[in-house]
Design a protein around this motif. Structure first.
Motif, PDB file in Angstrom:
ATOM      1  N   ILE A  85     -84.731  57.544 -52.258  1.00 53.64           N
ATOM      2  CA  ILE A  85     -83.800  56.656 -52.109  1.00 53.64           C
ATOM      3  C   ILE A  85     -83.692  56.005 -50.670  1.00 53.64           C
ATOM      4  CG2 ILE A  85     -81.413  55.544 -52.507  1.00 53.64           C
ATOM      5  CD1 ILE A  85     -81.360  57.621 -54.852  1.00 53.64           C
ATOM      6  N   VAL A  86     -83.514  56.646 -49.962  1.00 52.98           N
ATOM      7  CA  VAL A  86     -83.350  56.519 -48.382  1.00 52.98           C
ATOM      8  C   VAL A  86     -84.499  55.785 -47.892  1.00 52.98           C
ATOM      9  CG1 VAL A  86     -82.968  57.267 -46.171  1.00 52.98           C
ATOM     10  CG2 VAL A  86     -81.515  58.042 -47.789  1.00 52.98           C
ATOM     11  N   LEU A  87     -86.008  56.628 -48.240  1.00 55.27           N
ATOM     12  CA  LEU A  87     -87.279  56.247 -47.708  1.00 55.27           C
ATOM     13  C   LEU A  87     -87.306  54.737 -48.264  1.00 55.27           C
ATOM     14  CD1 LEU A  87     -89.568  56.641 -46.025  1.00 55.27           C
ATOM     15  CD2 LEU A  87     -90.728  57.500 -48.282  1.00 55.27           C
ATOM     16  N   LEU A  88     -87.172  54.387 -49.479  1.00 62.54           N
ATOM     17  CA  LEU A  88     -87.452  53.106 -50.287  1.00 62.54           C
ATOM     18  C   LEU A  88     -86.482  52.141 -49.734  1.00 62.54           C
ATOM     19  CD1 LEU A  88     -88.149  54.344 -53.976  1.00 62.54           C
ATOM     20  CD2 LEU A  88     -89.620  53.150 -52.484  1.00 62.54           C
ATOM     21  N   LYS A  89     -85.154  52.279 -49.564  1.00 62.65           N
ATOM     22  CA  LYS A  89     -84.234  51.343 -48.793  1.00 62.65           C
ATOM     23  C   LYS A  89     -84.730  50.902 -47.680  1.00 62.65           C
ATOM     24  CE  LYS A  89     -79.525  50.889 -47.770  1.00 62.65           C
ATOM     25  NZ  LYS A  89     -77.924  51.364 -47.782  1.00 62.65           N
ATOM     26  N   GLU A  90     -85.373  51.961 -46.738  1.00 56.36           N
ATOM     27  CA  GLU A  90     -85.581  51.466 -45.379  1.00 56.36           C
ATOM     28  C   GLU A  90     -87.019  50.688 -45.575  1.00 56.36           C
ATOM     29  OE1 GLU A  90     -85.219  51.340 -41.412  1.00 56.36           O
ATOM     30  OE2 GLU A  90     -83.697  51.717 -42.678  1.00 56.36           O
ATOM     31  N   LEU A  91     -87.926  51.058 -46.222  1.00 55.70           N
ATOM     32  CA  LEU A  91     -89.153  50.321 -46.340  1.00 55.70           C
ATOM     33  C   LEU A  91     -88.925  48.833 -46.730  1.00 55.70           C
ATOM     34  CD1 LEU A  91     -91.421  53.052 -48.071  1.00 55.70           C
ATOM     35  CD2 LEU A  91     -91.779  51.777 -46.169  1.00 55.70           C
ATOM     36  N   HIS A  92     -87.967  48.821 -47.665  1.00 56.63           N
ATOM     37  CA  HIS A  92     -87.571  47.475 -48.049  1.00 56.63           C
ATOM     38  C   HIS A  92     -86.959  46.474 -46.865  1.00 56.63           C
ATOM     39  CE1 HIS A  92     -88.797  47.544 -52.160  1.00 56.63           C
ATOM     40  NE2 HIS A  92     -88.258  48.689 -52.554  1.00 56.63           N
ATOM     41  N   ALA A  93     -86.080  47.349 -46.178  1.00 55.67           N
ATOM     42  CA  ALA A  93     -85.322  46.642 -45.021  1.00 55.67           C
ATOM     43  C   ALA A  93     -86.401  46.217 -43.969  1.00 55.67           C
ATOM     44  CB  ALA A  93     -84.350  47.529 -44.701  1.00 55.67           C
ATOM     45  N   GLN A  94     -87.191  47.006 -43.679  1.00 52.32           N
ATOM     46  CA  GLN A  94     -87.976  46.551 -42.598  1.00 52.32           C
ATOM     47  C   GLN A  94     -89.420  45.873 -43.012  1.00 52.32           C
ATOM     48  OE1 GLN A  94     -89.434  49.867 -39.872  1.00 52.32           O
ATOM     49  NE2 GLN A  94     -87.737  51.193 -40.244  1.00 52.32           N
ATOM     50  N   ASP A  95     -89.770  45.784 -44.057  1.00 52.00           N
ATOM     51  CA  ASP A  95     -90.702  45.047 -44.564  1.00 52.00           C
ATOM     52  C   ASP A  95     -90.574  44.829 -46.222  1.00 52.00           C
ATOM     53  OD1 ASP A  95     -93.000  43.327 -45.271  1.00 52.00           O
ATOM     54  OD2 ASP A  95     -94.314  44.687 -43.984  1.00 52.00           O
ATOM     55  N   PRO A  96     -90.042  43.712 -46.758  1.00 50.43           N
ATOM     56  CA  PRO A  96     -90.044  43.679 -47.946  1.00 50.43           C
ATOM     57  C   PRO A  96     -91.194  43.069 -48.651  1.00 50.43           C
ATOM     58  CG  PRO A  96     -88.428  41.977 -46.801  1.00 50.43           C
ATOM     59  CD  PRO A  96     -89.377  42.671 -45.697  1.00 50.43           C
ATOM     60  N   ASN A  97     -92.365  43.136 -48.059  1.00 49.85           N
ATOM     61  CA  ASN A  97     -93.617  43.126 -48.623  1.00 49.85           C
ATOM     62  C   ASN A  97     -94.619  44.373 -48.500  1.00 49.85           C
ATOM     63  OD1 ASN A  97     -93.265  40.289 -49.251  1.00 49.85           O
ATOM     64  ND2 ASN A  97     -93.366  39.755 -47.425  1.00 49.85           N
ATOM     65  N   TRP A  98     -93.953  45.501 -48.224  1.00 52.31           N
ATOM     66  CA  TRP A  98     -94.771  46.697 -47.818  1.00 52.31           C
ATOM     67  C   TRP A  98     -95.607  47.001 -49.111  1.00 52.31           C
ATOM     68  CZ3 TRP A  98     -94.367  51.113 -50.927  1.00 52.31           C
ATOM     69  CH2 TRP A  98     -93.082  51.180 -51.599  1.00 52.31           C
TER      70      TRP A  98
END
Length: 160
Positions: A85-98
């Motif tokens: 959950i924490v990793l996905l949240k940060e991925l979305h925060a840093q780049d919504p198109n990851w």
């Protein structure tokens, strides 16, 4: 800590993309430790097992503290799955198109069912399996993500 990890993942994936390669992230598996403490250190009821291993309090929350088998199915809440959950949240925060250039391999829900599969009687709580076909869903997910990312790459190349 997760901010730096995600920055590294995103940078590596962009470099891999330029070299006709790809990055696939394997979701953290479910941990089935019977500790009744959540990721914030709050004690749950004795019937809710978080899967969170707390090395700072290992004497207090050693698995013999809770009677029964060494492992139980973990709750499927943020407490039990906080790593992903924490990793996905940060991925979305840093780049919504990851997801356009990084593959995500689901494994948490799949590994939830292996809480009682042990090679020995009181160990191997991460449940590395020695059974044929146990990892078939993971291999299928790898194939699907590689195909998906390859297709996205081809579309991107056609636009250029």
């Amino acid at each position: 800590m997760v901010t730096g990890v995600v920055k590294g993942i995103l940078a590596s994936a962009k470099i891999a993309l330029k070299h006709n390669s790809m990055v696939l992230l394997l979701e953290a598996p479910a941990q089935h430790f019977v500790y009744n403490i959540n990721a914030k250190g709050v004690k749950n009821s004795s019937t809710e097992f978080s899967g969170v291993y707390d090395p700072l309090h290992r004497r207090r929350f050693h698995r013999t503290y809770i009677p029964g088998p060494c492992c139980q199915p973990t709750n499927n809440t943020e407490s039990g799955n906080f790593r992903n959950i924490v990793l996905l949240k940060e991925l979305h925060a840093q780049d919504p198109n990851w997801k356009d250039y990084i593959g995500w391999l689901p494994f948490y829900d799949f590994s939830q069912m292996s809480y009682n599969n042990h090679v020995d009687t009181n160990g191997d709580c991460t449940h590395f399996q020695y059974q044929p076909y146990f990892y078939d869903p993971l291999y299928l997910a790898i194939e699907m993500e590689v195909s998906r990312l390859d297709h996205l790459r081809q579309i991107l190349e056609q636009k250029q």
